[in-house]
Enzyme design. Structure first.
Site, PDB file in Angstrom:
ATOM      1  N   ASP A   1      -7.940   1.922   2.565  1.00 19.87           N
ATOM      2  CA  ASP A   1      -7.412   2.761   2.630  1.00 19.87           C
ATOM      3  C   ASP A   1      -8.137   4.204   4.020  1.00 19.87           C
ATOM      4  OD1 ASP A   1      -5.454   4.076   5.571  1.00 19.87           O
ATOM      5  OD2 ASP A   1      -4.484   5.363   4.134  1.00 19.87           O
TER       6      ASP A   1
ATOM      7  N   HIS B   1      -6.682  10.381  -0.930  1.00 14.45           N
ATOM      8  CA  HIS B   1      -7.400  10.225   0.277  1.00 14.45           C
ATOM      9  C   HIS B   1      -5.777  10.059   1.941  1.00 14.45           C
ATOM     10  CE1 HIS B   1      -5.332   6.084   0.858  1.00 14.45           C
ATOM     11  NE2 HIS B   1      -5.207   6.165   1.810  1.00 14.45           N
TER      12      HIS B   1
ATOM     13  N   ASP C   1       0.939   5.286  -0.126  1.00 15.52           N
ATOM     14  CA  ASP C   1       0.188   6.710  -0.157  1.00 15.52           C
ATOM     15  C   ASP C   1       0.588   6.982  -1.642  1.00 15.52           C
ATOM     16  OD1 ASP C   1      -2.384   6.264   1.629  1.00 15.52           O
ATOM     17  OD2 ASP C   1      -0.260   6.432   2.516  1.00 15.52           O
TER      18      ASP C   1
ATOM     19  N   HIS D   1       1.409  -0.850  -0.056  1.00 19.43           N
ATOM     20  CA  HIS D   1      -0.019   0.116   0.293  1.00 19.43           C
ATOM     21  C   HIS D   1       1.190   1.231   0.117  1.00 19.43           C
ATOM     22  CE1 HIS D   1      -3.518   2.232   1.154  1.00 19.43           C
ATOM     23  NE2 HIS D   1      -1.992   3.132   1.708  1.00 19.43           N
TER      24      HIS D   1
END
Length: 1010
Positions: free
Chosen positions: A374, A578, A264, A262
């Site tokens: 997330d 996000h 970001d 993951h």
């Protein structure tokens, strides 16, 4: 038998830590190291390789914040190591307890070929297996000295979050830089003992299996000569073979492991660093795929794939090969893992359009799943969008973070506002960074809420955010857990393989209706107001640019700006990630976002201006262009003509101080302190403001959550409130029918202009805040004389109802919620809307008034708009400076009025001097049907694409009429691909029958010009 568990377990820990793990690399020699520090921003790979480095010793400090250092390591494999496996151990100064969020590196060969990433749990580079001895080793490391923002004592204000304030102090100490022999038998023993030790700890004490493992481990430790671990490792492993070979019971939980990292797209690092994080991780994962035949890796976010393609073509070539082999899997089908609460209808749709199209164009792969592990909660309009994009599944993890209530399912059908259902899975492992620890696997099996009717779950496996992805240790553990008694079974599978199995075994799962509200991170609806305003305004400018460009292409033969709009859309979508749109990134990210939004606004306004001038022609008539989906002041929706405004607004002095605004529809009383004490609906003979209360009231709260400063607001903030009632000035405004109020508080100043235009049923509130508070929360309150047990807030392609009461813990937890352009409350036959041009967070509460002398015992329902916060982490200067907001109070509003006024406040009229009126390209004859997009088809065919939806929440029949010759009409999905159902049309008229909130995309093929 005596209970010696603790003795054996303690022995296992110490022997592993102090003897067996150190024996994995029994022999080593130092490498020679030199370094070149790139000035300023990162340089191209060729430049870094060609730079002349200077010697540096292990133990030296290196790396200014956000700097890039190019290390060169050289050495010779000792002749005595011939026939053995040799690796370079390259420790830049990592903290293994924090797998991401610190320095990282990407290793290159001298010819520029990327090898793999360097991360805290992945510090090795294979030199040879076996080596011949005498090989010359030369490697280059592009090392990023990203500062640690989220440290062991998190949420402390720091200036490290922007290169402009971070300083130049070196951040890291260069650690081990060696060539070393890898003893693979000892490495395998470590994995054996870790897997069994971790499994043993999760089994019940009374379990026979636990004791079998304990005795086997004891025998293995007895077989290890602590002075010759390498020579006795094979013997120790033999003692473990039987317990590792015992198969799982048939009822064991089944875990589909998916390699994952993951990342970001921005958070505690800027966008430019994410480009490099992705390159490092994809280099790691393609290398691991080559070494591990069962391993499968999935990566989401088409933007990140596009970055690799653009910036690291050598890595991209390896990625493409792994995709072709079915081992490196595009996941999610979105441009980024966006926030889903705040993006508007079209933006949420375009996340899937651009994401899915990238994977289709590059690989011919169609994603069936939305992958959002997330994201901070999920809007109730999302299921229909997922389905309209051609997908059918959703995966997320974040709801497990909720503070108050535990979600009752892990696998279920999620039903959106229009009735669309999406098969959804929450991995019970409760992390999107699974490392195959026994505690994680056991937790997934115990935690799974659908036991007895389903047995499959998914585990995203690998370190994210700079951790480098899945490690070879995780793969080795998974191999032992494939079929092991006492454990859930683990198999590497793609997301699609998992979802197909899960759906097949659970054909009738439970249903959850409405939003998936995260009971955490509620303040992300307010933090970084300028970022949120940039997003909202970009969305509406894109609507205008597409509408007027399509109209000008059809009417005036103006070339349609396909490439410009495509690029701008992708930039806006990226910034909906996000941690960007929610305001939870470092200062650098938001500083760049503000500049980006300003640049995009300039580009979009230029596109709009060009199209409107082409449509209006040369002339001296003032034409008003109306991009909203409803007519106003005589100007049709999507058209232009001379505006007509009737009536006037009277401004008079109010008895007792203040002013009265009256336009014949509303009478607004503003007291001597500049507060709205009455908003009277003249036609309905109805007061809007609750007795004894005042609207337009600014309220200030302390705002110091227990953790996650930019993310969270905790409910106790309400315990203390300061009403900002004192005014410095209350005077008539510059415009007719307006009042100007100035207030000072703390170090800040607010200027409000309240205005009532002729012929309008809305009171506009323009608020300018020069904000210089810290750890404060500013709200704008509207206490309304409305008895409502629920209220509507706009979401994508419709609206969603929330209760105004707190009967249950689920309702009480929603003390801060999201809306788009409006909030609406209603008693039968009469309602009120509060609309906005750029805010999202709000709260709604209700109280029953005590008995008054006039006998009033009604209900006060208070809507409060969230304006500004001032958290100090991760950006210590969050939102300092001047902000401008526009809101409107709309008395007597039905839901249709709320929809219309919400669009209107976000799409102000544009005046252009020209020669001719502009008829709308398409019109629809029912107000409930809202056209959200008019554009030309993405394939360059010149077809006109119209997207619309039912906006009131009821069934409707309507007719769409095109003002051009139509050869054919096709219903399509979001990607403009034909659907089986054929719309009914007669020439340029299309008959529509829509269910509540139904979304429809129509493709109108233009007839050839005769």
């Amino acid at each position: 038998m005596h209970d010696d568990r603790s003795l054996v377990e303690a022995r296992l820990k110490r022997v592993l830590d102090e003897r067996i793990r150190p024996a994995v690399y029994p022999d080593s020699v130092p490498l020679e190291v030199a370094v070149w520090h790139a000035p300023g921003e990162p340089v191209p790979v060729a430049e870094g390789l060609a730079a002349e480095p200077e010697p540096i010793e292990v133990g030296a400090r290196w790396g200014a914040p956000w700097g890039t250092s190019w290390f060169r390591v050289t050495g010779t494999v000792p002749e005595a190591w011939a026939g053995r496996t040799v690796e370079a151990l390259l420790d830049l100064g990592f903290d293994e307890n924090v797998p991401g969020f610190q320095c990282e590196g990407l290793v290159y060969r001298p010819d520029g070929t990327p090898v793999k990433g360097l991360n805290p749990r992945n510090q090795w580079v294979r030199i040879g297996a076996p080596v011949a001895g005498g090989e010359q080793v030369r490697l280059h490391i592009e090392a990023a000295s990203n500062p640690v923002i989220l440290d062991y004592h998190p949420f402390l204000p720091t200036q490290l979050g922007d290169k402009e304030t971070a300083g130049s102090e070196p951040q890291y100490t260069l650690a081990r830089m060696d060539l070393a022999v890898l003893d693979e038998e000892v490495w395998q023993l470590v994995i054996d003992l870790e897997v069994l030790g971790e499994l043993m700890a999760e089994l019940p004490v009374e379990s026979a299996r636990r004791w079998e493992i304990l005795r086997a481990v004891e025998k293995a430790l007895d077989a290890v000569d602590l002075q010759d671990v390498g020579g006795t490792a094979a013997r120790a492993r033999e003692r473990l073979a039987d317990v590792l070979a015992t198969p799982a019971v048939p009822s064991a939980h089944r875990i589909s492991a998916v390699g994952h990292a993951h990342i970001d797209s921005a958070w505690l690092w800027p966008l430019r660093e994410t480009v490099r994080k992705v390159a490092r991780t994809t280099s790691n994962m393609t290398a691991l795929i080559e070494d591990e035949p069962d391993f499968v890796f999935a990566m989401s976010q088409a933007q990140q794939w596009a970055w690799v393609k653009e910036h690291r073509p050598e890595v991209w070539a390896r990625v493409k090969k792994a995709v072709a082999d079915g081992r490196f899997v595009p996941a999610g089908g979105m441009w980024v893992e966006s926030d889903t609460n705040m993006p508007g209808s079209e933006a949420m749709a375009r996340q899937f359009v651009h994401g899915k199209r990238f994977f289709l164009d590059e690989f011919g792969i169609e994603n069936d799943e939305a992958w959002l592990p997330d994201t901070f909660g999920f809007a109730a309009g999302l299921p229909q969008i997922i389905k309209a994009a051609g997908s059918k599944w959703l995966l997320t993890q974040k709801i497990s973070w909720s503070q108050t209530n535990r979600f009752p399912h892990h696998t279920f059908q999620w039903e959106g506002i229009d009735g669309t259902r999406i098969f959804t899975h929450f991995p019970p492992v409760d992390t999107y960074n699974c490392s195959m620890k026994g505690s994680e696997i056991a937790h997934a099996a115990r935690n799974f809420k659908d036991k007895g009717v389903a047995r499959h779950s998914l585990a995203p496996t690998g370190w994210g955010d700079g951790g480098g992805g899945t490690t070879r240790e995780m793969v080795a553990k998974a191999a032992r857990l494939r079929n092991l008694e006492g454990s859930a079974t683990v198999t590497w599978e793609t997301p699609a393989e998992f979802f197909a199995k899960a759906e097949a075994e659970y054909p009738d799962p439970p249903v959850w209706v409405g939003e998936l509200y995260l009971e955490l991170h509620r303040a992300t609806l307010t933090s970084q107001a300028r970022t949120k305003q940039g997003n909202r305004r970009s969305e509406h400018l894109l609507r205008e640019a597409e509408l007027w460009s399509a109209t000008a292409t059809v009417r005036a033969d103006l070339p349609y700006p396909y490439e410009e709009l495509d690029r701008i859309w992708k930039t806006v979508l990226l910034h909906q990630f996000h941690d960007i749109l929610p305001g939870s990134s470092i200062a650098w990210v938001h500083r760049e976002a503000r500049a980006t939004y300003e640049r995009l606004a300039g580009e979009l306004n230029a596109i709009i201006d060009s199209a409107q001038r082409a449509l209006a022609g040369e002339g001296g008539t003032e034409l008003v262009f109306n991009a909203a989906p409803h007519p106003r002041d005589g100007v049709p929706a999507g058209g232009a003509r001379t505006s007509v405004t009737e009536g006037r607004t009277a401004l008079t002095a109010r008895q007792g101080g203040g002013f009265v605004l009256d336009n014949g529809l509303l009478r607004i009383e503003i007291d001597a302190q500049g507060l709205v004490v009455s908003a009277y609906d003249i036609e309905a003979d109805r007061e809007t403001i609750a007795p004894g209360r005042a609207a337009g009231l600014l309220q200030l709260h302390p705002d110091f959550p227990n953790m996650w400063d930019a993310w969270d607001v905790d409910e106790f903030y309400r315990n203390t409130v300061t009403d900002l009632t004192e005014a410095d000035e209350v005077t008539p405004g510059d415009d007719e029918g307006s009042v100007r109020i100035v207030r000072s508080f703390g170090a800040s100043r607010v200027t409000q202009v309240l205005s009532l235009a002729p012929g309008e049923r809305r009171l506009l509130l323009d608020t300018e805040v020069d904000w210089h508070e810290t750890e404060k929360f500013l709200k704008l309150a509207f206490p309304l004389d409305v008895h409502a047990q629920r209220y509507a807030s706009e979401t994508q392609f419709g609206h969603f109802f929330r209760p105004t009461h707190t009967n249950t813990s689920w309702e009480a937890a929603k003390f801060e919620a999201c809306n788009h352009r409006f909030v609406h409350l209603e008693e039968p036959g009469w309602g009120v809307a509060v609309v906005n041009d750029s805010t999202y967070g709000h709260d709604v509460t209700r109280t029953v008034r005590t008995v008054r002398t006039d006998g009033d015992r009604g209900t006060t329902t208070t809507v409060r708009v969230s304006l500004l916060r001032a958290p100090r982490f991760p950006d210590p200067e969050t939102d300092q400076g001047v902000h401008r907001f526009r809101h409107a109070l709309v008395p007597g509003a039905g839901i249709g009025d709320a929809v219309r006024e919400g669009w209107r406040i976000n799409l102000p009229e544009r005046s252009v001097t020209g020669a001719r009126e502009v008829a709308p390209l398409v019109t629809v004859d029912r107000e409930a049907v809202v056209i959200t997009a008019v554009k030309l088809a993405d394939d360059g065919s010149g077809d006109v694409v119209v997207r619309l939806h039912e906006s009131h929440g009821g069934r409707v029949r309507a007719t769409l009429t095109a003002d051009f010759e139509v050869a054919d009409v096709t219903a399509t999905d979001l990607l403009e691909r034909p659907l089986p159902e054929a719309p009914s049309y007669d020439g340029a008229r299309v008959a529509l029958r829509l269910r509540p909130f139904e979304l429809v995309t129509l493709r109108l093929r233009r007839a050839p010009v005769q």
